[in-house]
Motif scaffolding. Structure first.
Motif, PDB file in Angstrom:
ATOM      1  N   THR A  36      23.459  11.813  42.158  1.00 39.44           N
ATOM      2  CA  THR A  36      23.956  12.136  43.495  1.00 39.44           C
ATOM      3  C   THR A  36      23.948  13.663  43.657  1.00 39.44           C
ATOM      4  O   THR A  36      23.356  14.363  42.854  1.00 39.44           O
ATOM      5  CB  THR A  36      25.372  11.567  43.700  1.00 39.44           C
ATOM      6  N   GLY A  37      24.624  14.168  44.677  1.00 39.99           N
ATOM      7  CA  GLY A  37      24.614  15.614  44.924  1.00 39.99           C
ATOM      8  C   GLY A  37      23.633  15.939  46.034  1.00 39.99           C
ATOM      9  O   GLY A  37      22.928  15.059  46.541  1.00 39.99           O
ATOM     10  N   PRO A  40      19.076  15.657  45.318  1.00 37.02           N
ATOM     11  CA  PRO A  40      18.127  14.538  45.483  1.00 37.02           C
ATOM     12  C   PRO A  40      18.059  13.934  46.882  1.00 37.02           C
ATOM     13  O   PRO A  40      17.284  12.998  47.101  1.00 37.02           O
ATOM     14  CB  PRO A  40      18.636  13.503  44.461  1.00 37.02           C
ATOM     15  N   ILE A 133      21.112  19.666  38.275  1.00 36.24           N
ATOM     16  CA  ILE A 133      21.764  20.562  37.310  1.00 36.24           C
ATOM     17  C   ILE A 133      22.881  21.306  38.041  1.00 36.24           C
ATOM     18  O   ILE A 133      22.706  21.731  39.184  1.00 36.24           O
ATOM     19  CB  ILE A 133      20.747  21.536  36.663  1.00 36.24           C
TER      20      ILE A 133
HETATM   21  P1  PGA Z   1      23.928  19.495  43.675  1.00 37.49           P
HETATM   22  O1  PGA Z   1      24.670  19.101  42.341  1.00 37.49           O
HETATM   23  O2  PGA Z   1      22.655  18.695  43.701  1.00 37.49           O
HETATM   24  O3  PGA Z   1      24.856  19.081  44.774  1.00 37.49           O
HETATM   25  O4  PGA Z   1      23.673  20.951  43.627  1.00 37.49           O
HETATM   26  C1  PGA Z   1      23.963  19.026  41.159  1.00 37.49           C
HETATM   27  C2  PGA Z   1      24.926  18.789  40.029  1.00 37.49           C
HETATM   28  O5  PGA Z   1      26.054  19.282  40.088  1.00 37.49           O
HETATM   29  O6  PGA Z   1      24.533  18.106  39.073  1.00 37.49           O
END
Ligand code: PGA
Length: 242
Positions: A36-37, A40, A133
């Motif tokens: 998630t985040g 993607p 990441i």
């Molecule tokens: P992000 O988070 O895609 O919202 O930047 C990535 C993560 O913290 O793994």
């Protein structure tokens, strides 16, 4: 490790989706590990479009998501489960019974984590794991200092991660303080890994992960030890790799 540097987020999303589509076509009964985040979201959009155009089907695929806040109800507006339904699950032909998620309402956390590991094992492990990441180098919710040998477990989120995720919750006080996450050991068992990094905020973490020593202080650095990792980074995230 294969590194692809692409001009921008749109291209990153397109390339990532192409890799997922190619793997799904090669192996329709694929086991996908999903993240998630913000990163993607574009890839999921591309996957939904590809599905609508008949280029890919998820009918026989199985999914496992990396992590979930704890505690959180599955239908909470900011649960990762809800996020996945909105971004992907409700828009493609995945079978509900093959969607696997850690339960943010589980009363017995240890049992919940064991259940998840047992389900992963029962399907033979993950074929393709998608990862983002964190700005601190985390993968899943494995924060700096997490032992590499851990399987699925409960974590206390760091202040930095809670701050980074407050953008979704509206306020820091509303961000859950804990999460359940697949461990580094669970992630490293995936046969293929796709790591996505976008934006200059990720540049330091990506450089430390790819060029620095393999250390529990930078969880993503463990990927240097995996035999089949593709990293897709846009120019902004890749700026310290030269
Ligand atoms: P992000 O988070 O895609 O919202 O930047 C990535 C993560 O913290 O793994």
């Amino acid at each position: 490790m294969k590194l692809e540097i692409v001009p921008d987020y749109a291209e990153l999303s397109r390339r990532a989706a192409e890799i997922v589509i190619a793997e799904c076509r090669k192996r329709p009964q694929i086991v996908l590990g999903l993240a998630t985040g913000a990163t993607p979201i574009g890839m999921y959009r591309q996957l939904v479009q590809a599905y609508q155009r008949g280029r890919v089907s998820f009918l026989r695929a199985t999914t496992f998501n990396l992590d979930e806040y704890y505690p959180i109800a599955p239908d909470h507006p900011h649960s990762f489960r809800r996020f996945m339904h909105q971004q992907l699950f409700d828009q493609v032909d995945l079978a509900a019974e093959r969607i696997h998620f850690l339960r943010g309402t589980a009363a017995d956390v240890e049992r919940e984590c064991s259940r998840y590991e047992a389900e992963l094992e029962a399907v033979g492990g993950i074929d393709l794991q998608v990862l983002g990441i964190g700005e601190n180098g985390h993968i899943g919710f494995n924060e700096p200092g997490t032992p590499f040998h851990l399987k699925t477990h409960k974590v206390a989120l760091t202040e930095q991660t809670m701050r980074a995720n407050a953008r979704f919750f509206g306020s820091l006080a509303d961000v859950p303080r804990h999460a359940l996450t697949m461990g580094i050991c669970s992630i490293m068992r995936s046969r293929k890994i796709l790591l996505l990094a976008s934006g200059e905020k990720k540049a330091d973490a990506l450089a430390a992960a790819l060029l620095g020593p393999v250390t529990e202080a930078v969880p993503a650095s463990v990927l240097q030890l995996h035999p089949d990792v593709t990293v897709i980074a846009d120019k902004a995230a890749a700026q310290r790799l030269a």
